[in-house]
Enzyme design. Structure first.
Site, PDB file in Angstrom:
ATOM      1  N   SER C  67       0.804  -1.239   0.000  1.00 49.59           N
ATOM      2  CA  SER C  67       0.000   0.000   0.000  1.00 49.59           C
ATOM      3  C   SER C  67       0.829   1.277   0.000  1.00 49.59           C
ATOM      4  O   SER C  67       0.290   2.354  -0.244  1.00 49.59           O
ATOM      5  CB  SER C  67      -0.935   0.032   1.203  1.00 49.59           C
ATOM      6  OG  SER C  67      -1.936  -0.947   1.054  1.00 49.59           O
ATOM      7  N   LYS C  70       0.606   3.412  -2.934  1.00 48.85           N
ATOM      8  CA  LYS C  70      -0.537   4.293  -3.157  1.00 48.85           C
ATOM      9  C   LYS C  70      -0.134   5.770  -3.104  1.00 48.85           C
ATOM     10  O   LYS C  70      -0.793   6.627  -3.689  1.00 48.85           O
ATOM     11  CB  LYS C  70      -1.641   4.002  -2.125  1.00 48.85           C
ATOM     12  CG  LYS C  70      -2.233   2.602  -2.280  1.00 48.85           C
ATOM     13  CD  LYS C  70      -3.159   2.240  -1.120  1.00 48.85           C
ATOM     14  CE  LYS C  70      -3.674   0.806  -1.262  1.00 48.85           C
ATOM     15  NZ  LYS C  70      -4.450   0.376  -0.073  1.00 48.85           N
ATOM     16  N   TYR C 194      -3.459  -2.253 -10.249  1.00 49.73           N
ATOM     17  CA  TYR C 194      -3.466  -2.175  -8.783  1.00 49.73           C
ATOM     18  C   TYR C 194      -2.591  -3.260  -8.150  1.00 49.73           C
ATOM     19  O   TYR C 194      -1.754  -2.989  -7.291  1.00 49.73           O
ATOM     20  CB  TYR C 194      -4.903  -2.252  -8.268  1.00 49.73           C
ATOM     21  CG  TYR C 194      -4.983  -2.247  -6.773  1.00 49.73           C
ATOM     22  CD1 TYR C 194      -4.645  -1.108  -6.044  1.00 49.73           C
ATOM     23  CD2 TYR C 194      -5.366  -3.389  -6.067  1.00 49.73           C
ATOM     24  CE1 TYR C 194      -4.694  -1.110  -4.658  1.00 49.73           C
ATOM     25  CE2 TYR C 194      -5.414  -3.392  -4.693  1.00 49.73           C
ATOM     26  CZ  TYR C 194      -5.076  -2.256  -3.983  1.00 49.73           C
ATOM     27  OH  TYR C 194      -5.117  -2.265  -2.616  1.00 49.73           O
ATOM     28  N   TYR C 246      -4.428   3.422   8.059  1.00 39.56           N
ATOM     29  CA  TYR C 246      -5.781   2.882   8.194  1.00 39.56           C
ATOM     30  C   TYR C 246      -6.404   3.298   9.529  1.00 39.56           C
ATOM     31  O   TYR C 246      -6.288   4.456   9.905  1.00 39.56           O
ATOM     32  CB  TYR C 246      -5.769   1.354   8.034  1.00 39.56           C
ATOM     33  CG  TYR C 246      -5.119   0.970   6.744  1.00 39.56           C
ATOM     34  CD1 TYR C 246      -5.651   1.390   5.529  1.00 39.56           C
ATOM     35  CD2 TYR C 246      -3.960   0.216   6.724  1.00 39.56           C
ATOM     36  CE1 TYR C 246      -5.051   1.048   4.328  1.00 39.56           C
ATOM     37  CE2 TYR C 246      -3.357  -0.136   5.523  1.00 39.56           C
ATOM     38  CZ  TYR C 246      -3.906   0.291   4.333  1.00 39.56           C
ATOM     39  OH  TYR C 246      -3.316  -0.036   3.170  1.00 39.56           O
ATOM     40  N   VAL C 264       1.019  -3.910   3.918  1.00 39.61           N
ATOM     41  CA  VAL C 264       0.964  -5.201   4.609  1.00 39.61           C
ATOM     42  C   VAL C 264       2.195  -6.066   4.374  1.00 39.61           C
ATOM     43  O   VAL C 264       2.341  -7.128   4.978  1.00 39.61           O
ATOM     44  CB  VAL C 264      -0.290  -6.029   4.224  1.00 39.61           C
ATOM     45  CG1 VAL C 264      -1.547  -5.382   4.756  1.00 39.61           C
ATOM     46  CG2 VAL C 264      -0.352  -6.244   2.729  1.00 39.61           C
TER      47      VAL C 264
END
Lengths: 312, 312, 312, 312
Positions: C67, C70, C194, C246, C264
């Protein structure tokens, strides 16, 4: 026969009166092929237990039964794996719209009941098993033909293709359940079973006749079918009562008092246990996704006949 | 009478068999007074339409009817303001636990149905109107006494006081609805009506007898009461069917096939339209909050008698 | 240089002390390839603005940035369509787990922010535009290489294949957004972008160096890149601060006080505006999905250096 | 002083330009006393660290600080029980409106953060402890007076009474938390503390001056207060950054890049760590409940001054 004539007159009268209403709801548009339906069409049929099916209006015109097919696939899935099904899908009303994914997340991929889309996709997965989609669909189609006593019941491949192309929300539901371990088959194969079962095309006459096996109860006689046992008919009716009209189920149970299942094609199948099955159809939907005229017609009919499971 | 004797034997047999089960659930503890109930107690009563009420086990012991009272207050509220009630409370199953506040927020203070706590508080608000809590409660109590044909039905003030002290979650629901404009009366007065109605104490015999007016349908005769009209009985049954056992309503409709309403005191009232009312009680609850033994006993009885609204 | 030496000693000391901890969290298992990571590995790197990157422990071992990618794709998407992006994705913390679909339903397919999976899938859709997945991915990879000053940054195709096979939850999110009209490209192509961006493999040294352009602010000098403008760096930092970890974002903002983004794979990139970028990595995750040791190491470092955006 | 003069000119210019805008949002109406505010009013003040507070427009008019008070009560609660507070309230952005009860139910009565109403009610409960509401409120008032360097800061009892009468939603939140075991004090006493703290009346000048202690960081000097330690100031700023403007927090962090806290009275307090505190006020609110003009004014000011925690 007099009873038949009386019923014929009553249905004709209802179709005549309700069929002229200006407010007819709106045709479902999210499946392009369904959007072509003619909102002026309106039919009804009643299949009395032990009697001949009576029809009025456009009761012999074919329409897409959509979610009404979930009653028949559920019967087949129960026949296949029995109560083991209830480990993969619940039996409670959902309180959410038919295509909601919220409940799925809170309840770890187990749909609340077999009549919301996610639940019906699990049922389709059970039917598919390790067969091809065509084999599974043949079984569904043969059941519909047998119950309707009409070999002409068929799948409208144009509707099915339209659903397959635009069904991304159902594809989301299926992938979500796959992620949660509640889908065994290949997603696209399961969805093919689901979209094609929804695309079965029937008339009010065929649908009411098919529904008679659910109404026939203990004394099924000539209406009996190995798939629709008396026990199973009772239980399918219970699920139709609590979950059959999505988030208008409670209200119809309150006002109407009989089990029913609707589809976005504008059809509704209602059961008066021990007495008759009713099928009504008109493509215009109310804001809950149920056919406005079909619902009105059924309510008129059962009010007039004093049909309710709560006052036998 | 032979029928009575047969039923007596059947109830005695069911109570004998089920009453010895080791797994009895757990007594509700969130209302301190209820926590004192003796989990060994277990009673049942059946009131056949047009016949005398038959009892077995602890069927003459008083218990707190709790949420079962919502059936009676709903009947009174419908008598007071008719269908205007449905602008303030819905008729759909909630899919959430009985004391959930989540649905209230999403739906702007309009409870999903009159049997979840929030909905019953709105009903209590309608009953209160501009009267004192005592006047409103007198009316509820008189209805219960009249239907039960027993003036000894009363409110257990110790239970009521216990609820009033510990009812902060219901107080939250009431204040939330007040904030959304869906409560007219003073919060504490409305809650007093609500808590006291839940504290009505009845026996299985009284409750089954009271329920008979819901079962009597068209031919009410001597069971008729101006509050429980035939139309209203039918509709109360419909709501019991879809919402009566909270989030186990769908499952009981599926397995049992008759309307029922439970309370956390361990009582369940079930209706077999046209035939009989059943009341069963045992304080141990399952994980959905319904009496474990009472539910089992009712299921045994209706399976044996083949009672179901879906196979008349 | 003295500063470099001091920092080297500090990092070595932190890695030595924290690297021996017994409690190391759990390696992510939902992507099979990630489950193979060695939980004993632990590295850190700091890239001071205007200085050379300093490394300790396994700071030169490659890992899957997941992530953290991103941040880079968001920068590219903002460069492509500017603030038009914010019509398709929000900028608010979600309060839900990273892969939740609930919020999507309530907010009609518009993800709460670009760092939850659904939001990043929209960003991938913007990057894909009408190009092939490979063309879009080349652009992402070239940016990472340029910022990291290292051409060896690459995509781990084994991880990407593993994600593609097991990514049904992300496939559910993508189809759901497609259904809501918030996805333009072909679902499988968007998901390929993605999944491959998440499979970019970098070392702590490369990642910290790449992050330096976010820390460099106005005086970017040699750290400047046309994609990471000063304005954009500030805004990416703001999103990392509110949404980067998060549902532990708020807690880290409170305890740490600097922007950070986790993956992760066990990596975390943190930015000290005007001063330095920090990258730490260890595969064991805490129950919020953030690397336990990496988080501890960064907190130790910034406490010791008194680095916080709230006390410059 | 030149700096002061420059700032004075800038503030005057901003007030002049923005103060004439036709679109001014809507005055909060749910607390009747607040509805009387004059939407034409508009003031601003800046308190530079180590400098004198500068004011423009209606910067010396008193207004109800409402939720801005939550910053001060949180500081006091942290001083009282330290990090034990975080067992009773979270530190994550909520993603929901400020008075939502949904999150409370999902997370068993633990509010997501101390700036949503439920969280601030828990903070008020901590402040109340076993004291009288007046004693607890005295402490809050004294802190505000001390930080504002103005003894005239007071509680507007008309506003407090208005809130007490109409605060049923907050009463619902408090009762809900009581039911979940997360409220120790008497509900009405806790609510009295909460409603009166929200009714504290301050001017922009007072509020900016009070905020300076949050901006002063390490070098607090004459701005130091035993309650606002350097560590605590940093952490209060972090919470303001992630949760200060309710569900517009993320967007303001993105656009503005500094911590801020708003109130429905139309005030906003923003902190530029190490540099200054800003207070702006105008009663018209945008659809997220933040003052439209105050937000605009602060954004203009910090854009012009290039103030952002992400580009020091």
């Amino acid at each position: 026969m007099k009873v038949g004539t009386e019923l014929e007159d009553l249905l004709a009268e209802i179709v005549g009166r309700i069929g002229d209403l200006a407010a007819r709801g709106r045709v479902a548009t999210y499946i392009p092929e369904l959007a072509n339906a003619d909102i002026r069409q309106f039919g009804i049929a009643v299949a009395p237990v032990g009697g001949a099916t009576v029809v009025a209006g456009d009761g012999d015109v074919h329409f897409s039964i959509q979610s009404i097919s979930k009653v028949f696939t559920l019967a087949l899935a129960l026949d296949r794996i029995g109560s083991a099904l209830w480990r993969r899908v619940g039996r409670e009303p959902s309180g959410d719209p038919f295509n909601s994914i919220v409940q799925l997340e809170y309840e770890r991929g187990v749909p609340r009941n077999p009549f919301i889309n996610a639940g019906a996709i699990v049922v389709a997965d059970v039917l598919l098993d390790d067969r091809t989609p065509n084999t599974a669909l043949d079984e569904v189609l043969r059941l519909c033909q047998r119950l309707a006593r009409d070999k002409s019941v068929t799948i409208d491949q144009k509707v099915a293709a339209s659903e397959m192309q635009t069904g991304s929300r159902n594809r989301a539901l299926a992938n979500f359940m796959l992620a949660e371990g509640n889908l065994k088959g290949d997603v696209e194969n399961v969805l093919r079973v689901y979209f094609e079962q929804c695309s079965i095309s029937m008339t009010c006459r065929q649908l009411a006749t098919a529904g008679r096996s659910l109404a026939a109860c203990e004394t099924q006689g000539s209406d009996s079918d190995p798939i629709i046992t008396a026990d199973r008919a009772r239980r399918l009716c219970a699920l139709m009562m609590t979950c059959g009209l999505y988030d208008a189920s409670g209200e119809f149970a309150y006002r109407g008092g009989i089990p029913a299942k609707s589809g976005v094609g504008g059809g509704i199948l209602a059961i008066v246990p021990g007495i008759a099955a009713i099928a009504a159809w008109s493509p215009g939907l109310d804001d809950k996704g149920n056919s406005l005229l079909a619902l009105l017609a059924i309510e008129e009919l059962i009010r007039h006949k004093r049909w309710s499971v709560f006052s036998p």
